[in-house]
Design an enzyme around this catalytic site. Structure first.
Site, PDB file in Angstrom:
ATOM      1  N   GLU A  48       0.810  -1.230   0.000  1.00  0.00           N
ATOM      2  CA  GLU A  48       0.000   0.000   0.000  1.00  0.00           C
ATOM      3  C   GLU A  48       0.836   1.271   0.000  1.00  0.00           C
ATOM      4  OE1 GLU A  48      -0.585  -2.592   1.976  1.00  0.00           O
ATOM      5  OE2 GLU A  48      -2.509  -3.321   1.198  1.00  0.00           O
ATOM      6  N   HIS A 117      -9.015  -5.110  11.093  1.00  0.00           N
ATOM      7  CA  HIS A 117      -9.677  -4.968   9.791  1.00  0.00           C
ATOM      8  C   HIS A 117     -10.844  -3.992   9.830  1.00  0.00           C
ATOM      9  CE1 HIS A 117      -7.242  -8.097   8.148  1.00  0.00           C
ATOM     10  NE2 HIS A 117      -8.001  -8.310   7.105  1.00  0.00           N
TER      11      HIS A 117
END
Lengths: 321, 318
Positions: A48, A117
């Protein structure tokens, strides 16, 4: 019969209209690659930090990038690029460059994936100067905010609740009549009402609309205001929309630490739009997201808590109460 | 390359930086300064090989890159001293110079963060299909950061036209690279199977030749190329405030490199007397410094321009 998801419609529209638009993701749909080409639908490794830096580099050089980070939890791996680079480049260069870059990420809602998450970081991200933080509260709002984001000259983070993509997404309350482009920094009237005001963002728009339906069965008409963006925050718009001299309940799934709702409460009270005793803040608990539903229930303001808060508020609700 | 012209460019960087270091001692440089002194041959050699429409991405030690990219020394000086008329309006200062007109995409003060940004610009260049490369500079310390490897592997997989110029001066701030890293920059990029070349970074002609070949490879679609230029900082890593840092490198090492100063190396190959040239460039730098110091400060009203979210500005609250 089946309604096409407004997000998918908005994105295809943008890719068809804008040949300079590229998509970065660790997963690419085959049909989109077939339609728009693998050079624009770029398959990326799970990296990322580099992915966001590259998206910035493309955006600075005359292109636009849609970066699907999948879960916004993964955006934290790219926080230097987000905070120090993406958000600052236009300012540091004194406007020589702009950064047309859209970051999409899933927040939390109904998935039970746990603390690493599931995040609802609209407040945190709203504190980063230079970022627009869009937080759609319905499928049409998602389509509308994506449309605006994909035309915007500066970086936008779109925080998307997984509930907007659940199999039952089309049964969610839908306050927006269409998925037409929605302006940033302009709160929307999600439901008219005269007895109290619920101010919500993202998931709490859904819960507030569900609460308003329940309150209506008791003859109480709740007005629901959808902030739509955490940054810019439409302080004056909200102040103008609250029902005067009635309860104002600010509903947020994040904790109240440095939140957009505490900011709004300050603005409403100091600006004279609401009396302090009328303002109530319903917020999520300041703990990481547990996986267990038994633990999670009660940590987040749901429709039931909103209804209870509305009924318990000391301000006059309505003559019929 | 025209060696005399390259010498002049290196000299301009040297005197520009030395002039700023004198200013720093007088407290005239807001924030920090990372002087490029000693590494001039890298910027001048590499950027002499780029085409003017190829993007350059730099990092906090950016003054030499900016000057060699053709940026106005006057506007740079004003930016670094935070005077009116600066390249970035007083918002970038010394470490973040950017100049669209000269294809300097920008400079970042976060180690290695410029690498993926440059790779993204290279992806744009690849999609443009006009055979342009993108050039990015980093220090050898950047190869300690994870983002460097993410970027290099993606750039290799996508065969991006990216030239990475690693200025290997052996130190990262006041820590010797050999204390914290088990392989050299060349060994590290070898491990990724990236085409690379090691060059004497104090020899402007050697740097220029290496960059010319690497850029040709980038432009022809051979994927990312790495030039590792061995060089050394003549002064030091950085100065914050009016005191230079204490001496942190061994004297023997400093003397060894001082004997191989890039200006000395180039001058040894130029048969002409360079005295007049020195006086000319010194006068040029003096003049722009005086002009910058005579200028006012940026208009405070511009503090809130050039940013997207404008509803949260001071005064938004009643």
């Amino acid at each position: 019969m089946s309604r096409r998801h407004p997000a998918g419609v908005a994105i295809r529209e943008a890719f068809t209209a804008q040949p300079m638009l590229s998509h970065f993701s660790t997963y690419q749909q085959e049909d989109l690659i077939a339609e728009y080409g693998a050079d624009r639908m770029v398959r990326m490794p799970i990296a990322e930090n580099a992915m966001l830096g590259m998206a910035l580099g493309m955006a600075l050089t005359g292109r636009r990038v849609l970066f699907s980070v999948n879960r916004v939890a993964f955006l934290f791996s790219a926080f230097d690029q987000l905070v120090n680079q993406v958000a600052t480049w236009r300012y540091m260069t004194d406007g020589q460059f702009s950064v047309p870059l859209v970051i999409r990420g899933l927040t939390r809602g109904g998935e039970h994936l746990g603390a690493q998450h599931e995040h609802a970081p609209h407040g945190m991200l709203s504190q980063i100067p230079g970022l627009v933080v869009a937080v759609p509260g319905s499928p049409n709002a998602l389509g509308g905010l994506l449309r605006t984001a994909l035309q915007h000259p500066d970086p936008v983070v779109v925080l998307e609740s997984p509930r907007l993509f659940a199999p039952t997404w089309s049964e969610l309350p839908e306050p927006e009549p269409t998925a037409a482009a929605l302006p940033f920094g302009v709160a929307g009237l999600a439901r008219p009402g005269t007895d109290l005001t619920l101010v919500a963002i993202g998931n709490t728009v859904i819960e507030s609309l569900l609460a308003a339906e329940r309150l209506a069965t008791r003859g109480i008409q709740a007005r629901v205001v959808d902030l739509r963006t955490a940054a810019p925050l439409d302080r004056d718009g909200v102040a103008a929309m609250v029902v005067p001299d009635r309860p104002v309940i600010l509903v947020d799934e994040q904790s109240r630490a440095g939140s957009v709702m505490t900011d709004l409460a300050y603005h409403l009270v100091c600006g004279g739009a609401a009396r302090p005793e009328h303002v109530e803040l319903l917020s999520g608990a300041g703990v990481p997201a547990p996986v267990s539903a038994a633990l999670l229930d009660g940590l987040l303001p749901d429709a039931e808590r909103i209804v209870r808060a509305a009924l318990d508020n000391p301000a006059p609700l309505a003559q019929r109460r | 390359m025209d060696l005399l012209s390259a010498y002049r460019d290196m000299l301009r960087i040297r005197l520009f930086e030395e002039s700023l270091l004198r200013c720093a001692k007088q407290g005239l440089v807001p924030g920090s300064i990372h002087p490029y002194t000693g590494q001039e041959a890298v910027a001048v050699g590499v950027l002499g090989a780029r085409r003017p429409d190829e993007w350059v991405v730099s990092f906090y030690r950016c003054h030499g890159h900016a000057l060699a990219a053709g940026c106005s020394p006057q506007r740079m000086m004003r930016e670094i001293l935070c005077r009116d008329g600066g390249l970035c309006g007083g918002k970038s200062g010394s470490m973040h110079l950017a100049d669209r007109a000269h294809h300097l995409l920008g400079s970042t003060s976060i180690v290695a963060a410029q690498l993926p940004i440059a790779a993204g610009a290279a992806m744009s260049a690849q999609l443009d299909g006009a055979g342009r490369a993108v050039l990015v500079f980093c220090g050898d310390g950047a190869l300690g950061a994870g983002g460097a490897y993410e970027t290099l592997t993606i750039a290799a997989a996508q065969r991006l036209p990216l030239l990475v110029v690693c200025e290997d001066n052996g130190w990262q701030d006041q820590t010797a690279s050999r204390w914290v890293r088990h392989l050299s920059p060349a060994q590290l990029v070898s491990g990724l199977d990236l085409p690379h070349v090691e060059v004497d970074g104090n020899d402007v002609e050697a740097v220029h030749d290496a960059a010319t070949a690497a850029l040709a490879a980038c432009r022809s679609g051979a994927g990312p190329q790495v030039v590792v230029a061995h060089t050394y900082l003549r002064d030091f890593h950085a100065q914050l405030g009016d005191q230079p840092p204490r001496q942190y490198r061994p004297q023997e090492e400093r003397q060894r490199w001082a004997a191989r100063d890039p200006l000395t190396v180039a001058a040894g190959r130029i048969p002409a007397d360079l005295t007049d040239l020195h006086a000319e460039v010194a006068a040029e730098i003096d003049e722009l410094l005086l002009s910058a110091l005579a200028a006012g400060t940026p208009d405070p009203a511009t503090a809130t321009t050039g940013v997207s979210v404008t509803t949260d500005l001071i005064g938004a609250h009643r």
